[in-house]
Design a protein around this motif. Structure first.
Motif, mmCIF file in Angstrom:
data_model
loop_
_atom_site.group_PDB
_atom_site.id
_atom_site.type_symbol
_atom_site.label_atom_id
_atom_site.label_comp_id
_atom_site.label_asym_id
_atom_site.label_seq_id
_atom_site.Cartn_x
_atom_site.Cartn_y
_atom_site.Cartn_z
ATOM 1 N N LEU A 83 0.823 -1.211 0.000
ATOM 2 C CA LEU A 83 0.000 0.000 0.000
ATOM 3 C C LEU A 83 0.852 1.253 0.000
ATOM 4 O O LEU A 83 0.432 2.299 0.450
ATOM 5 C CB LEU A 83 -0.917 -0.002 1.226
ATOM 6 N N SER A 84 2.074 1.157 -0.492
ATOM 7 C CA SER A 84 2.928 2.330 -0.526
ATOM 8 C C SER A 84 2.469 3.316 -1.575
ATOM 9 O O SER A 84 2.832 4.477 -1.562
ATOM 10 C CB SER A 84 4.384 1.907 -0.801
ATOM 11 N N PHE A 85 1.637 2.854 -2.520
ATOM 12 C CA PHE A 85 1.114 3.752 -3.543
ATOM 13 C C PHE A 85 -0.333 4.069 -3.230
ATOM 14 O O PHE A 85 -0.946 3.442 -2.381
ATOM 15 C CB PHE A 85 1.231 3.093 -4.923
ATOM 16 N N GLY A 86 -0.899 5.045 -3.942
ATOM 17 C CA GLY A 86 -2.273 5.413 -3.710
ATOM 18 C C GLY A 86 -3.229 4.337 -4.203
ATOM 19 O O GLY A 86 -3.278 4.021 -5.397
ATOM 20 N N ALA A 87 -3.991 3.742 -3.323
ATOM 21 C CA ALA A 87 -4.917 2.676 -3.698
ATOM 22 C C ALA A 87 -6.218 3.290 -4.191
ATOM 23 O O ALA A 87 -6.668 4.318 -3.686
ATOM 24 C CB ALA A 87 -5.182 1.766 -2.506
ATOM 25 N N PRO A 88 -6.859 2.655 -5.212
ATOM 26 C CA PRO A 88 -8.119 3.203 -5.733
ATOM 27 C C PRO A 88 -9.283 2.907 -4.796
ATOM 28 O O PRO A 88 -9.165 2.133 -3.848
ATOM 29 C CB PRO A 88 -8.277 2.467 -7.065
ATOM 30 N N LEU A 89 -10.408 3.517 -5.097
ATOM 31 C CA LEU A 89 -11.635 3.282 -4.350
ATOM 32 C C LEU A 89 -12.387 2.129 -5.005
ATOM 33 O O LEU A 89 -12.668 2.157 -6.208
ATOM 34 C CB LEU A 89 -12.510 4.535 -4.340
ATOM 35 N N TYR A 90 -12.669 1.091 -4.214
ATOM 36 C CA TYR A 90 -13.372 -0.082 -4.725
ATOM 37 C C TYR A 90 -14.838 -0.002 -4.329
ATOM 38 O O TYR A 90 -15.168 0.383 -3.208
ATOM 39 C CB TYR A 90 -12.755 -1.361 -4.157
ATOM 40 N N VAL A 91 -15.708 -0.388 -5.263
ATOM 41 C CA VAL A 91 -17.147 -0.356 -5.024
ATOM 42 C C VAL A 91 -17.708 -1.756 -5.247
ATOM 43 O O VAL A 91 -17.447 -2.376 -6.282
ATOM 44 C CB VAL A 91 -17.851 0.653 -5.954
ATOM 45 N N VAL A 92 -18.450 -2.252 -4.268
ATOM 46 C CA VAL A 92 -19.019 -3.599 -4.328
ATOM 47 C C VAL A 92 -20.510 -3.506 -4.039
ATOM 48 O O VAL A 92 -20.925 -2.827 -3.100
ATOM 49 C CB VAL A 92 -18.332 -4.537 -3.304
ATOM 50 N N GLU A 93 -21.315 -4.185 -4.837
ATOM 51 C CA GLU A 93 -22.751 -4.239 -4.610
ATOM 52 C C GLU A 93 -23.032 -5.293 -3.544
ATOM 53 O O GLU A 93 -22.597 -6.444 -3.660
ATOM 54 C CB GLU A 93 -23.483 -4.585 -5.910
ATOM 55 N N SER A 94 -23.741 -4.904 -2.496
ATOM 56 C CA SER A 94 -24.011 -5.821 -1.393
ATOM 57 C C SER A 94 -25.426 -5.603 -0.873
ATOM 58 O O SER A 94 -26.034 -4.546 -1.087
ATOM 59 C CB SER A 94 -22.990 -5.634 -0.267
ATOM 60 N N MET A 95 -25.931 -6.595 -0.172
ATOM 61 C CA MET A 95 -27.314 -6.558 0.293
ATOM 62 C C MET A 95 -27.440 -5.729 1.564
ATOM 63 O O MET A 95 -26.595 -5.807 2.457
ATOM 64 C CB MET A 95 -27.811 -7.976 0.550
ATOM 65 N N CYS A 96 -28.479 -4.932 1.661
ATOM 66 C CA CYS A 96 -28.771 -4.157 2.855
ATOM 67 C C CYS A 96 -29.419 -5.068 3.881
ATOM 68 O O CYS A 96 -30.388 -5.773 3.585
ATOM 69 C CB CYS A 96 -29.704 -2.995 2.514
ATOM 70 N N ARG A 134 -31.103 -4.191 6.408
ATOM 71 C CA ARG A 134 -32.339 -3.637 6.963
ATOM 72 C C ARG A 134 -33.535 -3.918 6.056
ATOM 73 O O ARG A 134 -34.562 -4.420 6.512
ATOM 74 C CB ARG A 134 -32.193 -2.141 7.185
ATOM 75 N N CYS A 135 -33.400 -3.614 4.759
ATOM 76 C CA CYS A 135 -34.546 -3.761 3.859
ATOM 77 C C CYS A 135 -34.403 -4.935 2.895
ATOM 78 O O CYS A 135 -35.378 -5.295 2.226
ATOM 79 C CB CYS A 135 -34.774 -2.465 3.074
ATOM 80 N N GLY A 136 -33.223 -5.525 2.784
ATOM 81 C CA GLY A 136 -33.034 -6.667 1.896
ATOM 82 C C GLY A 136 -32.733 -6.301 0.465
ATOM 83 O O GLY A 136 -32.453 -7.186 -0.355
ATOM 84 N N GLU A 137 -32.781 -5.010 0.114
ATOM 85 C CA GLU A 137 -32.446 -4.579 -1.237
ATOM 86 C C GLU A 137 -30.921 -4.463 -1.375
ATOM 87 O O GLU A 137 -30.181 -4.561 -0.401
ATOM 88 C CB GLU A 137 -33.113 -3.239 -1.544
ATOM 89 N N ASN A 138 -30.475 -4.232 -2.598
ATOM 90 C CA ASN A 138 -29.049 -4.090 -2.851
ATOM 91 C C ASN A 138 -28.590 -2.655 -2.622
ATOM 92 O O ASN A 138 -29.223 -1.704 -3.106
ATOM 93 C CB ASN A 138 -28.704 -4.500 -4.287
ATOM 94 N N GLY A 139 -27.500 -2.543 -1.857
ATOM 95 C CA GLY A 139 -26.876 -1.246 -1.647
ATOM 96 C C GLY A 139 -25.453 -1.243 -2.179
ATOM 97 O O GLY A 139 -25.053 -2.147 -2.933
ATOM 98 N N THR A 140 -24.682 -0.252 -1.796
ATOM 99 C CA THR A 140 -23.316 -0.096 -2.303
ATOM 100 C C THR A 140 -22.338 -0.008 -1.150
ATOM 101 O O THR A 140 -22.530 0.786 -0.223
ATOM 102 C CB THR A 140 -23.197 1.169 -3.175
ATOM 103 N N SER A 141 -21.296 -0.831 -1.214
ATOM 104 C CA SER A 141 -20.210 -0.786 -0.230
ATOM 105 C C SER A 141 -18.962 -0.262 -0.911
ATOM 106 O O SER A 141 -18.602 -0.712 -2.011
ATOM 107 C CB SER A 141 -19.931 -2.180 0.351
ATOM 108 N N ARG A 142 -18.321 0.702 -0.269
ATOM 109 C CA ARG A 142 -17.082 1.270 -0.798
ATOM 110 C C ARG A 142 -15.928 0.895 0.123
ATOM 111 O O ARG A 142 -16.055 0.955 1.345
ATOM 112 C CB ARG A 142 -17.188 2.793 -0.911
ATOM 113 N N PHE A 143 -14.803 0.519 -0.469
ATOM 114 C CA PHE A 143 -13.610 0.127 0.273
ATOM 115 C C PHE A 143 -12.437 0.984 -0.181
ATOM 116 O O PHE A 143 -12.199 1.130 -1.384
ATOM 117 C CB PHE A 143 -13.275 -1.348 0.038
#
Length: 490
Positions: A22-35, A37-46
């Motif tokens: 991780l000595s360099f700038g790591a990008p932002l990762y986006v993963v679709e995941s289930m909520c 609370r409501c069971g719908e799909n939301g977005t997780s960012r890493f």
């Protein structure tokens, strides 16, 4: 939510990136995941990032566009520390500034307030970056979230929680004094010391060896039945190889299998072992059976010491320790060295677990146990201090830090580095309550070394209590020893 600029990837790519450099700038990762609370799909960012002088961390944030659920978390992507840590913060009534201290609570840390008999387990507020005030406020909010429903179903419980919340909020407003304890077996949690690098009268840090239960919680406990290997019995008697069988050369090779060449190199300057004892022990990482090698040697002007080295063939874990031999000294010892030239930086230093380190010219004071026990040199000790301070306190050296505090840290780091260049003389003090530390003289007779002084002192009752000496009763053993008649040879 606009994800046009974000890269859609799978979870496997995120896991691979955690192990990457991780000595360099790591990008932002986006993963679709289930909520949840409501069971719908939301977005997780890493976001994988390396906080300077602290740890590799994984920042995650979840948001559901359907129900508005949000969640964020801080996870440590680096290694688990060798020992656990325990922070004790004494909060005085009326001291509101202390609530602004930053707190890093890892997913394995527990927060306790003994006065309220209150505990925040690792599962709650896991992986959070907050302040003392934020931790208490979030705990109060979570407890009061379902109070209206409780009052309808269980009024007595709701009333008891209301009374507790009033006490908790009184602590959060500095209306009463209390102790804030942050305990982390993984050693990855942190409470800010605004006075760093000077000592903080309100904050106490202790490091400890993890118990087998804590090892298991962190995932280090292996199931011997899964290995298919037969266990060696713990009751196997210790094996002492005959005198001269191993010899000094083979003994050197055996001890050198440890993970610290400094220990073997420095100790063999004084003497080499003629007898190395080998006995079964338990690995501190995987808890399987391994071998420990031990020998006893005498260091001139110091005392008898025991060197132990363990190597696990199953997981590859290596460890070496230096333990004092003989009885517990009746007095503590304070060692003062005036460092004036390059030769002084090469002096051998044995620092025990109970020894504190002071450098008056920098107003620097490290409590006993901060760096652990080590065998090194004066130069190596200063380097360890610099790296330890950068690792523990460097987390606060970020964009949100005030400019005057940044300048203070830069100036202190520069002054600490100048110690090794010897631009001016400085003083190194080792204060050991158990008198198990040592700095080597440069003369044949220690009395002729005028730069090095040893001072014995009486320990206080509080120091003996912390070391567990006040409760030791050896009267029965002493009486039995004195009543034993020596065996007469024919």
């Amino acid at each position: 939510m606009d994800n046009g600029d974000d890269q859609q990837i799978d979870v496997g790519s995120v896991v691979e990136a955690v192990s990457a450099d991780l000595s360099f700038g790591a990008p932002l990762y986006v993963v679709e995941s289930m909520c949840m609370r409501c069971g719908e799909n939301g977005t997780s960012r890493f976001l994988l990032t390396l906080i300077p002088h602290f740890r590799k961390v994984l920042l995650s944030a979840f948001e559901c566009p359907h129900c508005g659920e949000r969640n964020n978390e801080v996870q440590f992507a680096g290694e688990i520390q060798p020992r656990g840590c325990s922070y004790h913060l004494e909060v005085s009534a009326g001291d509101e500034k202390i609530f602004d201290r930053q707190v890093v609570k890892s997913e394995s840390a527990t927060i306790k307030i003994p006065k309220l008999d209150f505990e925040i387990p690792p599962e709650a507020q896991r992986g959070s970056l907050s302040t003392v005030e934020g931790i208490l406020a979030r705990a109060a909010d979570e407890l009061s979230a379902l109070q209206e429903e409780r009052r309808k179903v269980d009024p007595k419980t709701a009333e008891a929680i209301d009374q507790f919340l009033s006490k908790l909020r009184a602590c959060a407003k500095a209306e009463t004094s209390f102790t804030f304890i942050l305990d982390d077996p993984a050693g990855n949690s942190f409470i800010e010391n605004p006075h760093a690098p000077s000592a903080d009268p309100s904050l106490t840090i202790k490091f400890y060896e993890r118990t087998p239960e804590q090892q298991a919680t962190l995932g280090y406990l292996a199931n011997p039945s899964q290995t298919g290997q037969s266990e060696r019995s713990l009751g196997t008697p210790s094996t002492a190889l005959p005198h001269g069988t191993i010899g000094a050369a083979a003994g050197h090779r055996a001890i050198a299998q440890s993970n610290s060449t400094d220990i073997s190199d420095n100790l063999f300057r004084y003497s080499a072992p003629e007898e190395v004892m080998v006995f079964p022990s338990t690995c501190g990482a995987c808890t399987k059976q391994c071998e420990t090698r031990m020998f006893v040697t005498k260091i001139p002007y110091f005392q008898e010491v025991i060197v132990m080295a363990s190597t696990c063939e199953d997981c590859g874990y290596r460890n070496s320790e230096l333990k004092p031999g003989g009885a517990i000294p009746k007095k503590g010892k304070k060692i003062t060295l005036s460092v004036r030239n390059i030769a002084d930086l090469s002096r051998d230093v044995i620092k025990s677990d109970t020894a504190g380190v002071k450098i008056p010219e920098l107003d620097l004071e490290l409590a006993g146990g901060t760096l652990g026990g080590m065998v090194t040199t004066v130069e190596g000790l200063v380097t360890q201090i610099r790296e330890s301070l950068a690792r523990v306190h460097g987390f606060t050296f970020g964009d949100s830090m005030e400019e005057d505090k940044k300048n203070k840290w830069r100036e202190f780091g520069s002054r600490l580095t100048k110690l090794l260049s010897l631009e001016e003389p400085w003083t190194l003090i080792l204060d050991d309550e158990l008198a198990n530390s040592f700095i080597s003289p440069v003369t044949d007779d220690i009395k002729d070394d005028h730069q090095l002084t040893y001072e014995d002192y009486e320990r206080s009752w509080e120091q003996n209590e912390e070391l567990g000496l006040n409760d030791i009763d050896t009267s029965s053993a002493d009486a039995a020893y004195e009543s034993t008649e020596p065996t007469k040879l024919p």
